[in-house]
Write a protein that holds these residues in place. Structure first.
Motif, mmCIF file in Angstrom:
data_model
loop_
_atom_site.group_PDB
_atom_site.id
_atom_site.type_symbol
_atom_site.label_atom_id
_atom_site.label_comp_id
_atom_site.label_asym_id
_atom_site.label_seq_id
_atom_site.Cartn_x
_atom_site.Cartn_y
_atom_site.Cartn_z
ATOM 1 N N GLY A 1 36.486 25.743 30.473
ATOM 2 C CA GLY A 1 36.395 25.296 31.866
ATOM 3 C C GLY A 1 36.501 26.459 32.839
ATOM 4 N N ALA A 2 37.401 27.393 32.546
ATOM 5 C CA ALA A 2 37.555 28.562 33.415
ATOM 6 C C ALA A 2 36.305 29.443 33.377
ATOM 7 C CB ALA A 2 38.790 29.367 32.997
ATOM 8 N N VAL A 3 35.716 29.595 32.198
ATOM 9 C CA VAL A 3 34.484 30.384 32.069
ATOM 10 C C VAL A 3 33.391 29.784 32.941
ATOM 11 C CG1 VAL A 3 32.605 30.957 30.472
ATOM 12 C CG2 VAL A 3 34.987 31.322 29.782
ATOM 13 N N TRP A 4 33.168 28.490 32.791
ATOM 14 C CA TRP A 4 32.099 27.837 33.556
ATOM 15 C C TRP A 4 32.425 27.818 35.046
ATOM 16 C CZ3 TRP A 4 27.374 25.527 32.011
ATOM 17 C CH2 TRP A 4 27.056 25.743 30.652
ATOM 18 N N ALA A 5 33.682 27.571 35.400
ATOM 19 C CA ALA A 5 34.052 27.552 36.820
ATOM 20 C C ALA A 5 33.842 28.923 37.448
ATOM 21 C CB ALA A 5 35.508 27.113 36.977
ATOM 22 N N TYR A 6 34.242 29.964 36.746
ATOM 23 C CA TYR A 6 34.080 31.317 37.281
ATOM 24 C C TYR A 6 32.604 31.641 37.512
ATOM 25 C CZ TYR A 6 34.053 36.365 37.704
ATOM 26 O OH TYR A 6 33.832 37.634 38.160
ATOM 27 N N ASP A 7 31.802 31.463 36.477
ATOM 28 C CA ASP A 7 30.395 31.846 36.583
ATOM 29 C C ASP A 7 29.619 31.002 37.585
ATOM 30 O OD1 ASP A 7 30.397 34.042 34.853
ATOM 31 O OD2 ASP A 7 30.056 32.785 33.101
ATOM 32 N N LEU A 8 29.969 29.731 37.720
ATOM 33 C CA LEU A 8 29.174 28.838 38.568
ATOM 34 C C LEU A 8 29.741 28.618 39.967
ATOM 35 C CD1 LEU A 8 28.186 26.117 35.956
ATOM 36 C CD2 LEU A 8 26.888 28.137 36.677
ATOM 37 N N ALA A 9 31.052 28.853 40.151
ATOM 38 C CA ALA A 9 31.621 28.465 41.435
ATOM 39 C C ALA A 9 32.564 29.487 42.070
ATOM 40 C CB ALA A 9 32.358 27.131 41.289
ATOM 41 N N THR A 10 33.426 30.109 41.303
ATOM 42 C CA THR A 10 34.491 30.887 41.944
ATOM 43 C C THR A 10 34.283 32.391 41.967
ATOM 44 O OG1 THR A 10 35.871 31.137 39.958
ATOM 45 C CG2 THR A 10 36.159 29.108 41.254
ATOM 46 N N LYS A 11 33.275 32.897 41.266
ATOM 47 C CA LYS A 11 33.099 34.344 41.100
ATOM 48 C C LYS A 11 33.162 35.106 42.414
ATOM 49 C CE LYS A 11 29.705 35.417 38.541
ATOM 50 N NZ LYS A 11 28.413 35.739 37.946
ATOM 51 N N HIS A 12 32.481 34.619 43.428
ATOM 52 C CA HIS A 12 32.389 35.344 44.705
ATOM 53 C C HIS A 12 33.324 34.742 45.764
ATOM 54 C CE1 HIS A 12 29.143 37.636 42.993
ATOM 55 N NE2 HIS A 12 28.487 36.535 42.699
ATOM 56 N N THR A 13 34.432 34.188 45.305
ATOM 57 C CA THR A 13 35.403 33.604 46.226
ATOM 58 C C THR A 13 36.790 34.199 45.953
ATOM 59 O OG1 THR A 13 36.154 31.772 44.823
ATOM 60 C CG2 THR A 13 34.105 31.418 46.092
ATOM 61 N N ALA A 14 37.748 33.817 46.775
ATOM 62 C CA ALA A 14 39.128 34.255 46.544
ATOM 63 C C ALA A 14 39.691 33.698 45.243
ATOM 64 C CB ALA A 14 40.005 33.820 47.717
ATOM 65 N N LEU A 15 39.095 32.626 44.727
ATOM 66 C CA LEU A 15 39.556 32.060 43.464
ATOM 67 C C LEU A 15 38.977 32.780 42.251
ATOM 68 C CD1 LEU A 15 39.373 28.245 44.284
ATOM 69 C CD2 LEU A 15 41.408 29.681 44.088
ATOM 70 N N GLY A 16 38.031 33.700 42.485
ATOM 71 C CA GLY A 16 37.415 34.416 41.373
ATOM 72 C C GLY A 16 38.398 35.158 40.488
ATOM 73 N N PRO A 17 39.208 36.055 41.056
ATOM 74 C CA PRO A 17 40.144 36.802 40.205
ATOM 75 C C PRO A 17 41.123 35.920 39.419
ATOM 76 C CG PRO A 17 39.848 37.959 42.270
ATOM 77 C CD PRO A 17 39.148 36.613 42.412
ATOM 78 N N PRO A 18 41.762 34.926 40.037
ATOM 79 C CA PRO A 18 42.660 34.107 39.210
ATOM 80 C C PRO A 18 41.915 33.264 38.155
ATOM 81 C CG PRO A 18 42.777 33.391 41.514
ATOM 82 C CD PRO A 18 41.891 34.606 41.451
ATOM 83 N N THR A 19 40.687 32.866 38.479
ATOM 84 C CA THR A 19 39.912 32.107 37.491
ATOM 85 C C THR A 19 39.583 33.007 36.306
ATOM 86 O OG1 THR A 19 38.942 30.780 39.245
ATOM 87 C CG2 THR A 19 37.862 30.685 37.108
ATOM 88 N N MET A 20 39.263 34.254 36.588
ATOM 89 C CA MET A 20 38.933 35.199 35.526
ATOM 90 C C MET A 20 40.147 35.404 34.640
ATOM 91 S SD MET A 20 36.965 37.190 33.854
ATOM 92 C CE MET A 20 35.471 37.528 34.721
#
Length: 141
Positions: free
Chosen positions: A122-141
């Motif tokens: 879930g974190a992999v898909w969320a990062y690549d599709l939604a959070t990568k370029h947001t403030a949530l990107g680093p914690p999702t990664m």
């Protein structure tokens, strides 16, 4: 851009998933199992293989999600160069995710699937599709 092949070559898929980069992933699983005093058996091997699949899924999904940016900035990558179609990249990411979850369940059972593998996928898909370029990107990664 050249015509996209119906079935990508193995070498192009290996480049898509950045196959050599996953060589570190099994070591993490083996080291964790050894530190926990677990036998280095087939279950550990299945879990390590599942982790590699999830890693590769993330790489394929990343290139699928970044295909327009890559067309501008990295045209030699498999998708913009036409060696792998966007649909083949997405299918690869999906198949590797399913494979990774299956291997994790076989290696670690239902508990490992629900508490480790599914949240990781879930974190992999969320990062690549939604959070990568947001403030949530680093914690999702």
């Amino acid at each position: 851009m050249s015509a996209r092949p119906a079935i990508p070559r193995v070498g192009d898929l290996a480049e898509l998933v950045r196959a050599p980069a996953a060589l570190t992933v099994p070591g993490d699983i083996v080291a964790g199992a050894a530190a926990a005093g677990r036998a280095l058996d087939g279950r550990v091997a299945l879990t390590a293989a599942g982790s590699v699949c999830l890693y590769w899924a993330g790489m394929a999904l990343n290139d699928w999600a970044d295909r327009e940016e890559d067309a501008r900035d990295r045209p030699g990558r498999p998708i913009p160069s036409g060696r792998v179609s966007p649909s083949a990249a997405l299918a690869t990411a999906t198949a590797l995710t399913v494979g990774g979850l299956t291997l994790a369940a076989l290696g670690g059972g239902r508990r490992a699937l629900l508490t480790r593998a599914l949240p990781l996928a879930g974190a992999v898909w969320a990062y690549d599709l939604a959070t990568k370029h947001t403030a949530l990107g680093p914690p999702t990664m």
